[in-house]
Each structure stands twice: as structure tokens, then as C-alpha cells.
Enzyme design. Structure first.
Site, mmCIF file in Angstrom:
data_model
loop_
_atom_site.group_PDB
_atom_site.id
_atom_site.type_symbol
_atom_site.label_atom_id
_atom_site.label_comp_id
_atom_site.label_asym_id
_atom_site.label_seq_id
_atom_site.Cartn_x
_atom_site.Cartn_y
_atom_site.Cartn_z
ATOM 1 N N VAL A 113 0.044 -15.574 -0.364
ATOM 2 C CA VAL A 113 -1.381 -15.872 -0.304
ATOM 3 C C VAL A 113 -1.656 -16.987 -1.305
ATOM 4 C CG1 VAL A 113 -3.675 -15.018 -0.971
ATOM 5 C CG2 VAL A 113 -2.229 -13.651 0.542
ATOM 6 N N CYS A 114 -2.549 -17.880 -0.942
ATOM 7 C CA CYS A 114 -2.977 -18.973 -1.819
ATOM 8 C C CYS A 114 -1.761 -19.820 -2.209
ATOM 9 C CB CYS A 114 -3.706 -18.400 -3.033
ATOM 10 S SG CYS A 114 -4.782 -19.578 -3.876
ATOM 11 N N THR A 115 -1.648 -20.191 -3.480
ATOM 12 C CA THR A 115 -0.575 -21.093 -3.896
ATOM 13 C C THR A 115 0.762 -20.384 -4.066
ATOM 14 O OG1 THR A 115 -1.389 -20.837 -6.170
ATOM 15 C CG2 THR A 115 -2.085 -22.794 -4.958
#
Length: 246
Positions: A113-115
Site C-alpha cells: 500500500v502507498c509507497t
């Protein structure tokens, strides 16, 4: 006694194992959103993984206790990597990346998730796959030669990546459906009353006012510049290694 042990072993072997990889300065909502979903799955064991069992402090000060070290981690059905400011230090942490690569070679699903997807890319786990990340870092993910998709959740075979922070709940429900079917996923969605109705339309760079976009970009510029330099260095090293091999 032997029969009971055999029964317990069979039960344990049938469990789905989900490993959530933690590191200092992780963004807590990246993994606590999915955790809420995962914790409601049947026949599932969650592992909060870190290099040591020392408390992990998030980027906003919340502290979490890992329950399993990397060395103690079993093979995982789902390898899950959240993101946050702390990824900068981990992008060049060979021991950390080797753990991701080793687990990724065995896992049924390799996810983020995300970076967190930048860490998967640095570990060589996204080459040849479509993936996404936080909107501010889409171009950084592309530096790894990854086919970047600007989407809430991207599924490409056994790679599943979520966009920025709040996409973690969407991501968690997608994983739930992959593992146990849509009925289970929808039941969990209802249990947690996930029915978002945001008060503003500024949750995406495609709908946010330009002034807000510029403000957010300016606030994160230094971090993005630093991260870009780290990734460019990593990519250059990888290209040099490939050149030497061939």
C-alpha cells in the site's frame, strides 16, 4: 497425544499467513486499515514483522510492537509492505530488501500500500508487473522501469498494490476477496461500515483545487527530491550490474 499433535499441525498448516512488514517511520494507516480487514478473516494468522521485536514508532508518533522477527518469520501466503517516510532508509537496506525478496519468492501474493511498492520495486519484485503507489510517487515508481497505473488498487497476477494511505481498506477487501471470496469480503465491509462519503472532493489530484495540489506538492518537495536521488542511485547501480553481467 500424538494424534492431537497431528490434528493441531494440520489445522496450523491450513491457516493463511499474512505478514505485515514494519519499519521505523511507517505510516500507520497504510497497514492498520488493512489490518482491520485481515483480522476478521477466517483461518488467518497475522504476523507483525520487523528486524527486531523493539517497538516501532510510526511517522506520527504512534508506537507498535512487532510480534515476529524477520529471522523467525515462516513462509507467507501474503507478503504485505506498507509505506511512509521510513522507506527512504529501507530503499538501500540490503538486509531488509533481501528479506522481502526471499519471502516474495515463496508467497502466493506480493502486496503493498502507498509507497510500500517502492520497496517491492527496490527488492526486484515488481519487474514485469503493473503497479501503483501514492500519487506523489507514481513517477518515482516508474524510475524502476515498472508499468505504473494510476488506480486505487491494481491487480496483476499475484502482485496487488494499493495507492495512497486510505486505499489500504480497499486493498484489504480486495485481498479478502482473493483469499476467501466476495461474500466474506462484503461481510467484512459491512461489519466495519466502510461506506465512505468524504466531505470534500480533494482526495485525488484529479479533483482537488489547484491551490491545494500546489500546497501539498510544496510541502513534500524536499522529501520527494531526496527519495528521487536515492532511487536514481539504486537504478544506476542495477544498470551497472546488468552491464557487467552481459
Amino acid at each position: 497425544m500424538i494424534e492431537n499433535k497431528q490434528v493441531m499441525s494440520a489445522i496450523e498448516n491450513s491457516l493463511i499467513s499474512i505478514g505485515i512488514v514494519l519499519f521505523p517511520n511507517v505510516t500507520q494507516l497504510d497497514f492498520t486499515g488493512p489490518y482491520e480487514v485481515f483480522a476478521k478473516l477466517p483461518n488467518t494468522h497475522l504476523y507483525l514483522l520487523a528486524e527486531t521485536l523493539e517497538p516501532i514508532r510510526s511517522d506520527r508518533g504512534l508506537t507498535f510492537l512487532p510480534d515476529t522477527t524477520f529471522a523467525q518469520s515462516p513462509p507467507l501466503d501474503v507478503l504485505f509492505v506498507p509505506g511512509g517516510p521510513g522507506i527512504d532508509a529501507k530503499l538501500e537496506d540490503r538486509k531488509f530488501l533481501d528479506f522481502l525478496k526471499t519471502q516474495g519468492e515463496k508467497a502466493r501474493y506480493i502486496t503493498s500500500v502507498c509507497t510500500g511498492s517502492l520497496l517491492l520495486a527496490a527488492a526486484g519484485l515488481l519487474q514485469g508487473y503493473r503497479a501503483t503507489t501514492h500519487w506523489l510517487s507514481l513517477d518515482l515508481l516508474g524510475l524502476f522501469g515498472i508499468e505504473v497505473v494510476e488506480q486505487r488498487v491494481v491487480i496483476d497476477r499475484d502482485r496487488i498494490t494499493g495507492g495512497g494511505v486510505t486505499s489500504g481498506i480497499d486493498f484489504g477487501l480486495v485481498i479478502a476477496a482473493e483469499l476467501f471470496g466476495e461474500d466474506i469480503a462484503q461481510s467484512i465491509q459491512l461489519q466495519i461500515e466502510y461506506n465512505p462519503q468524504p466531505p470534500f472532493t480533494s482526495g485525488s489530484p484529479h479533483t482537488a483545487p489547484e491551490a491545494i495540489i500546489n500546497r501539498v506538492k510544496a510541502a513534500s518537495q524536499n522529501r520527494q527530491d531526496t527519495r528521487r536521488q536515492i532511487i536514481q542511485k539504486i537504478v544506476a547501480q542495477l544498470q551497472t550490474l546488468v552491464y557487467r553481467i552481459f
